[in-house]
Write a protein that holds these residues in place. Structure first.
Motif, PDB file in Angstrom:
ATOM      1  N   VAL A 158       0.835  -1.208   0.000  1.00 51.74           N
ATOM      2  CA  VAL A 158       0.000   0.000   0.000  1.00 51.74           C
ATOM      3  C   VAL A 158       0.866   1.252   0.000  1.00 51.74           C
ATOM      4  CG1 VAL A 158      -1.817   1.276   1.197  1.00 51.74           C
ATOM      5  CG2 VAL A 158      -1.866  -1.222   1.179  1.00 51.74           C
ATOM      6  N   ASP A 159       1.962   1.217   0.763  1.00 56.19           N
ATOM      7  CA  ASP A 159       2.885   2.360   0.780  1.00 56.19           C
ATOM      8  C   ASP A 159       3.339   2.715  -0.632  1.00 56.19           C
ATOM      9  OD1 ASP A 159       2.821   2.752   3.509  1.00 56.19           O
ATOM     10  OD2 ASP A 159       4.592   1.511   3.912  1.00 56.19           O
ATOM     11  N   HIS A 160       3.714   1.702  -1.389  1.00 58.73           N
ATOM     12  CA  HIS A 160       4.250   1.943  -2.732  1.00 58.73           C
ATOM     13  C   HIS A 160       3.156   2.278  -3.746  1.00 58.73           C
ATOM     14  CE1 HIS A 160       8.507   0.973  -2.153  1.00 58.73           C
ATOM     15  NE2 HIS A 160       8.118   0.027  -1.315  1.00 58.73           N
ATOM     16  N   GLU A 161       1.985   1.706  -3.582  1.00 55.35           N
ATOM     17  CA  GLU A 161       0.928   1.902  -4.571  1.00 55.35           C
ATOM     18  C   GLU A 161       0.194   3.237  -4.405  1.00 55.35           C
ATOM     19  OE1 GLU A 161       0.069  -0.023  -7.214  1.00 55.35           O
ATOM     20  OE2 GLU A 161       1.868  -1.201  -6.753  1.00 55.35           O
ATOM     21  N   SER A 162      -0.117   3.609  -3.159  1.00 54.27           N
ATOM     22  CA  SER A 162      -0.961   4.807  -2.973  1.00 54.27           C
ATOM     23  C   SER A 162      -0.596   5.675  -1.781  1.00 54.27           C
ATOM     24  CB  SER A 162      -2.420   4.374  -2.799  1.00 54.27           C
ATOM     25  OG  SER A 162      -2.556   3.633  -1.584  1.00 54.27           O
ATOM     26  N   ASP A 163       0.381   5.232  -0.991  1.00 52.11           N
ATOM     27  CA  ASP A 163       0.743   5.952   0.228  1.00 52.11           C
ATOM     28  C   ASP A 163      -0.479   6.113   1.147  1.00 52.11           C
ATOM     29  OD1 ASP A 163       2.618   7.068   1.899  1.00 52.11           O
ATOM     30  OD2 ASP A 163       2.335   9.101   1.105  1.00 52.11           O
ATOM     31  N   TRP A 164      -1.340   5.071   1.165  1.00 52.17           N
ATOM     32  CA  TRP A 164      -2.529   4.995   2.009  1.00 52.17           C
ATOM     33  C   TRP A 164      -3.590   6.056   1.668  1.00 52.17           C
ATOM     34  CZ3 TRP A 164      -3.419   0.841   5.036  1.00 52.17           C
ATOM     35  CH2 TRP A 164      -2.324   0.008   5.323  1.00 52.17           C
ATOM     36  N   ASN A 165      -3.596   6.499   0.423  1.00 48.87           N
ATOM     37  CA  ASN A 165      -4.632   7.428  -0.037  1.00 48.87           C
ATOM     38  C   ASN A 165      -5.723   6.612  -0.739  1.00 48.87           C
ATOM     39  OD1 ASN A 165      -6.259   9.402  -1.132  1.00 48.87           O
ATOM     40  ND2 ASN A 165      -4.640  10.354  -2.365  1.00 48.87           N
ATOM     41  N   TYR A 166      -6.873   6.469  -0.092  1.00 47.87           N
ATOM     42  CA  TYR A 166      -7.921   5.617  -0.654  1.00 47.87           C
ATOM     43  C   TYR A 166      -8.634   6.260  -1.840  1.00 47.87           C
ATOM     44  CZ  TYR A 166     -11.471   8.307   1.942  1.00 47.87           C
ATOM     45  OH  TYR A 166     -12.305   9.293   2.432  1.00 47.87           O
ATOM     46  N   ARG A 167      -8.338   7.522  -2.118  1.00 51.87           N
ATOM     47  CA  ARG A 167      -8.914   8.201  -3.281  1.00 51.87           C
ATOM     48  C   ARG A 167      -7.857   8.469  -4.368  1.00 51.87           C
ATOM     49  NH1 ARG A 167     -14.058  10.260  -2.498  1.00 51.87           N
ATOM     50  NH2 ARG A 167     -14.798  10.391  -0.321  1.00 51.87           N
ATOM     51  N   ALA A 168      -6.707   7.829  -4.241  1.00 54.59           N
ATOM     52  CA  ALA A 168      -5.625   8.059  -5.210  1.00 54.59           C
ATOM     53  C   ALA A 168      -6.029   7.594  -6.609  1.00 54.59           C
ATOM     54  CB  ALA A 168      -4.363   7.314  -4.761  1.00 54.59           C
ATOM     55  N   VAL A 169      -5.703   8.441  -7.622  1.00 57.78           N
ATOM     56  CA  VAL A 169      -6.011   8.102  -9.019  1.00 57.78           C
ATOM     57  C   VAL A 169      -4.751   8.276  -9.863  1.00 57.78           C
ATOM     58  CG1 VAL A 169      -7.422   8.658 -11.035  1.00 57.78           C
ATOM     59  CG2 VAL A 169      -8.381   8.918  -8.737  1.00 57.78           C
ATOM     60  N   ASN A 170      -4.452   7.271 -10.674  1.00 59.55           N
ATOM     61  CA  ASN A 170      -3.323   7.384 -11.591  1.00 59.55           C
ATOM     62  C   ASN A 170      -3.792   8.191 -12.807  1.00 59.55           C
ATOM     63  OD1 ASN A 170      -1.563   6.741 -13.887  1.00 59.55           O
ATOM     64  ND2 ASN A 170      -0.589   5.321 -12.453  1.00 59.55           N
ATOM     65  N   SER A 225      -3.415   6.044 -16.300  1.00 58.68           N
ATOM     66  CA  SER A 225      -4.113   4.766 -16.493  1.00 58.68           C
ATOM     67  C   SER A 225      -5.508   4.742 -15.885  1.00 58.68           C
ATOM     68  CB  SER A 225      -3.294   3.626 -15.889  1.00 58.68           C
ATOM     69  OG  SER A 225      -3.255   3.741 -14.467  1.00 58.68           O
ATOM     70  N   GLY A 226      -5.746   5.619 -14.890  1.00 54.46           N
ATOM     71  CA  GLY A 226      -7.032   5.616 -14.207  1.00 54.46           C
ATOM     72  C   GLY A 226      -7.103   4.620 -13.066  1.00 54.46           C
ATOM     73  N   ALA A 227      -5.982   3.947 -12.756  1.00 51.47           N
ATOM     74  CA  ALA A 227      -5.953   3.012 -11.621  1.00 51.47           C
ATOM     75  C   ALA A 227      -6.373   3.762 -10.364  1.00 51.47           C
ATOM     76  CB  ALA A 227      -4.554   2.432 -11.460  1.00 51.47           C
ATOM     77  N   TYR A 228      -7.117   3.055  -9.477  1.00 56.48           N
ATOM     78  CA  TYR A 228      -7.762   3.780  -8.377  1.00 56.48           C
ATOM     79  C   TYR A 228      -7.552   3.099  -7.023  1.00 56.48           C
ATOM     80  CZ  TYR A 228     -11.424   6.338  -5.841  1.00 56.48           C
ATOM     81  OH  TYR A 228     -12.110   7.122  -4.936  1.00 56.48           O
ATOM     82  N   GLY A 229      -7.503   3.966  -5.987  1.00 59.01           N
ATOM     83  CA  GLY A 229      -7.570   3.512  -4.608  1.00 59.01           C
ATOM     84  C   GLY A 229      -6.267   3.056  -3.992  1.00 59.01           C
ATOM     85  N   LEU A 230      -6.395   2.447  -2.822  1.00 56.36           N
ATOM     86  CA  LEU A 230      -5.234   2.005  -2.038  1.00 56.36           C
ATOM     87  C   LEU A 230      -4.317   1.078  -2.834  1.00 56.36           C
ATOM     88  CD1 LEU A 230      -6.995   1.215   1.373  1.00 56.36           C
ATOM     89  CD2 LEU A 230      -5.565   3.199   0.854  1.00 56.36           C
ATOM     90  N   PHE A 231      -4.912   0.241  -3.679  1.00 55.09           N
ATOM     91  CA  PHE A 231      -4.125  -0.784  -4.380  1.00 55.09           C
ATOM     92  C   PHE A 231      -3.983  -0.496  -5.865  1.00 55.09           C
ATOM     93  CE2 PHE A 231      -6.375  -2.512  -0.766  1.00 55.09           C
ATOM     94  CZ  PHE A 231      -5.334  -3.008  -0.008  1.00 55.09           C
ATOM     95  N   GLN A 232      -4.461   0.710  -6.275  1.00 59.89           N
ATOM     96  CA  GLN A 232      -4.382   1.098  -7.678  1.00 59.89           C
ATOM     97  C   GLN A 232      -4.971   0.010  -8.581  1.00 59.89           C
ATOM     98  OE1 GLN A 232      -2.890   4.464  -8.975  1.00 59.89           O
ATOM     99  NE2 GLN A 232      -4.099   4.436  -7.094  1.00 59.89           N
TER     100      GLN A 232
END
Length: 238
Positions: A167-179, A182-189
């Motif tokens: 989770v640290d590497h994918e989103s830094d614990w931001n559950y609203r993170a958007v790439n 690509s549009g990948a979303y959330g904690l796990f992209q």
């Protein structure tokens, strides 16, 4: 008569010398088997003593022969006993070594099995204490500490650090993170993010739903969060 007596004395002397030689040879074998360091001059002295038997009258030759043969038999018996004793001691040492090795292997096996049972017990206890996404009441927003607390209560303790690393590497614990690309979303992209709807329709706003989906994904695809983290380290994605 005189000539006959002389022949008999020579014959006795020859037999005595031969007997002394045989006894001395067997005695040497016994000496080696028992660790004796007897000198050659002792054997020569024994041979000299036996040659004196030539002075015994011819009529007593049978007694001399019997005595010599008895002595040889005794010496051979002693040699056989010494050899048997050495063989028995060697066999005992070998058996003791084999027993010690077997005991060590049994102890190592028992220790390994006990460790595996303890690890299985801890894993079972950890799994039985976890919560699922439905046990959390929805909120309008969540802090990182709140999301991490949710994850700790949902992920088995032995797997949490690996889970957290991803989770640290994918989103830094931001559950609203958007790439943005690509549009990948959330904690796990997740890509697309809508695949998390398999756990709940609130996947965009509820980190508990995302955590449940991420945990299910890691277990199903890799076997566990730690196996997923191992793959991530090798490939920089999972």
């Amino acid at each position: 008569m005189l000539e006959g007596n002389r022949v008999s004395r020579i014959s006795v002397r020859g037999f005595a010398v031969a007997s002394a030689t045989a006894v001395t040879a067997v005695g040497s074998v016994v000496g080696v088997a028992s660790g004796s360091t007897a000198q050659n001059n002792d054997a020569e002295a024994a041979a000299t003593d036996l040659t004196l038997l030539a002075d015994i009258p011819a009529g007593q030759q049978a007694q001399v022969q019997t005595a010599s043969l008895t002595q040889q038999a005794n010496v051979q018996a002693i040699a056989a006993d010494a050899s048997a004793k050495k063989d028995a001691e060697a066999a005992a040492r070998k058996a003791a070594a084999e027993t010690a090795i077997a005991k060590k292997e049994a102890a190592e096996k028992a220790a390994k099995e006990a460790k595996e049972r303890e690890e299985a017990r801890e894993e079972a206890a950890s799994r039985s204490s976890v919560r699922d996404a439905s046990s959390f009441a929805p909120q309008s927003s969540y802090s990182i500490s709140e999301i991490q607390a949710m994850a700790r209560s949902m992920v088995p303790s032995a797997q949490f650090q690996c889970f957290s690393n991803i989770v640290d590497h994918e989103s830094d614990w931001n559950y609203r993170a958007v790439n943005p690309s690509s549009g990948a979303y959330g904690l796990f992209q997740a890509l697309p993010g809508s695949k998390m709807s398999s756990v709940g329709s609130d996947w965009q706003t509820n980190p508990a739903t995302q955590i449940q989906w991420g945990l299910n994904y890691m277990n199903e695809r890799y076997g566990s969060p730690c196996d997923a983290w191992t793959f991530w380290q090798a490939n920089n994605w999972y």
